[in-house]
Design a protein around this motif. Sequence first.
Motif, PDB file in Angstrom:
ATOM      1  N   ARG A 178       1.251  -3.077  -0.648  1.00 51.78           N
ATOM      2  CA  ARG A 178       0.839  -4.289   0.082  1.00 51.78           C
ATOM      3  C   ARG A 178       1.121  -5.506  -0.782  1.00 51.78           C
ATOM      4  O   ARG A 178       1.238  -5.408  -2.003  1.00 51.78           O
ATOM      5  CB  ARG A 178      -0.645  -4.212   0.412  1.00 51.78           C
ATOM      6  N   GLY A 179       1.136  -6.625  -0.127  1.00 55.35           N
ATOM      7  CA  GLY A 179       1.443  -7.869  -0.843  1.00 55.35           C
ATOM      8  C   GLY A 179       0.468  -8.141  -1.972  1.00 55.35           C
ATOM      9  O   GLY A 179       0.842  -8.569  -3.058  1.00 55.35           O
ATOM     10  N   GLU A 180      -0.806  -7.908  -1.725  1.00 52.28           N
ATOM     11  CA  GLU A 180      -1.846  -8.166  -2.741  1.00 52.28           C
ATOM     12  C   GLU A 180      -1.676  -7.247  -3.940  1.00 52.28           C
ATOM     13  O   GLU A 180      -1.757  -7.676  -5.088  1.00 52.28           O
ATOM     14  CB  GLU A 180      -3.226  -7.944  -2.109  1.00 52.28           C
ATOM     15  N   THR A 181      -1.390  -5.959  -3.638  1.00 52.04           N
ATOM     16  CA  THR A 181      -1.195  -4.987  -4.728  1.00 52.04           C
ATOM     17  C   THR A 181       0.037  -5.335  -5.542  1.00 52.04           C
ATOM     18  O   THR A 181       0.055  -5.238  -6.776  1.00 52.04           O
ATOM     19  CB  THR A 181      -1.044  -3.570  -4.138  1.00 52.04           C
ATOM     20  N   LEU A 182       1.082  -5.756  -4.828  1.00 47.72           N
ATOM     21  CA  LEU A 182       2.318  -6.129  -5.512  1.00 47.72           C
ATOM     22  C   LEU A 182       2.105  -7.304  -6.448  1.00 47.72           C
ATOM     23  O   LEU A 182       2.620  -7.348  -7.557  1.00 47.72           O
ATOM     24  CB  LEU A 182       3.399  -6.450  -4.474  1.00 47.72           C
ATOM     25  N   ASN A 183       1.312  -8.262  -5.997  1.00 45.43           N
ATOM     26  CA  ASN A 183       1.013  -9.429  -6.833  1.00 45.43           C
ATOM     27  C   ASN A 183       0.254  -9.031  -8.098  1.00 45.43           C
ATOM     28  O   ASN A 183       0.507  -9.571  -9.187  1.00 45.43           O
ATOM     29  CB  ASN A 183       0.193 -10.446  -6.040  1.00 45.43           C
ATOM     30  N   ILE A 184      -0.660  -8.092  -7.919  1.00 46.05           N
ATOM     31  CA  ILE A 184      -1.440  -7.631  -9.093  1.00 46.05           C
ATOM     32  C   ILE A 184      -0.525  -6.950 -10.106  1.00 46.05           C
ATOM     33  O   ILE A 184      -0.597  -7.187 -11.305  1.00 46.05           O
ATOM     34  CB  ILE A 184      -2.567  -6.677  -8.635  1.00 46.05           C
TER      35      ILE A 184
END
Length: 309
Positions: A5-11
């Motif tokens: 997911r986008g949030e996980t990728l950002n992390i």
Amino acid sequence: MIKFRGETLNILLTLLILLLLILGIKIYITEKELNRFVDFHKKSTENIISGNKNSNYPFFKDDRLHRMENSIKTIEKHINEEKSVIIEDKLNLQSIISDISHQVKTPISNIKMINEILLSRKLDEKQLREFLLSLDKEVDKLNFLMQSMITMSLLETGIMKFNTRILPIYDTILSSLNSAMSLINEKDINVKVSCPKDILVKHDPKWTSEAIYNIMNNAAKFSPPNSTLAIDVVQDQFYTSISIKDNGPGISKENMKDIFKKFYSKSNGEGSGIGLHLTEKIIKGQNGYINVNSQLGKGTEFILHLPNE
């Protein structure tokens, strides 16, 4: 296939950036520490080569650099110690050369004076014999002095090493006594030896014999005719004691502290003042020590202590 997911990728991206940042900082610190060590190594080796002492040893956090820093410190310490030994040996050699020059002046002057008399005067047979005996005496004195100075230089500069072995001390004492018998017989001195033949001592027989001879010869030289020279050997658990006792004039308390000094001799001018100095060097060089007991008018006792093993 795993989908992020986008949030996980950002992390994950943030963690990767942080990891790269930490790695970059670590590389920067390591590079800086390495450059600091290179500068330190260059400066410290230059100081060591030029003979200057490194006044500052920085602490390196990297264990490998810290070990190398300690190695440089050890090398510098070793070099400085060797340098100190070389300087000390050089000063000793200069002192010995000066001593030789000073000590040989008297016998050489006497030899020259006697030779001039022999060449310039007409002497009868009796006078000629007296001058020739005096000349022979001065030559012997000069020879003894030179041999003693050579021995002393070997001992004081550490060139000579003792060849210690476990051997009967009786044989060594007998060798010393044989060397001193000429003067002992000349003065009719009675010699009493108490030394069991089975006493074994770790010693260098050649040099220990020289040390004991020096004591015996001194005792005979200063003892009156028909007196007694007593030699007693006792072995305890750790040391063997060699006592050499005479009936000579004794040594005063004021002079006792000086008897082992180089070139010290009594005011009457007898002796070269080298024998006792060499004796102390020889005994101490074999991990032994010397005691002296003396009473004016009653005689002197030298006790040489040598370790059994």
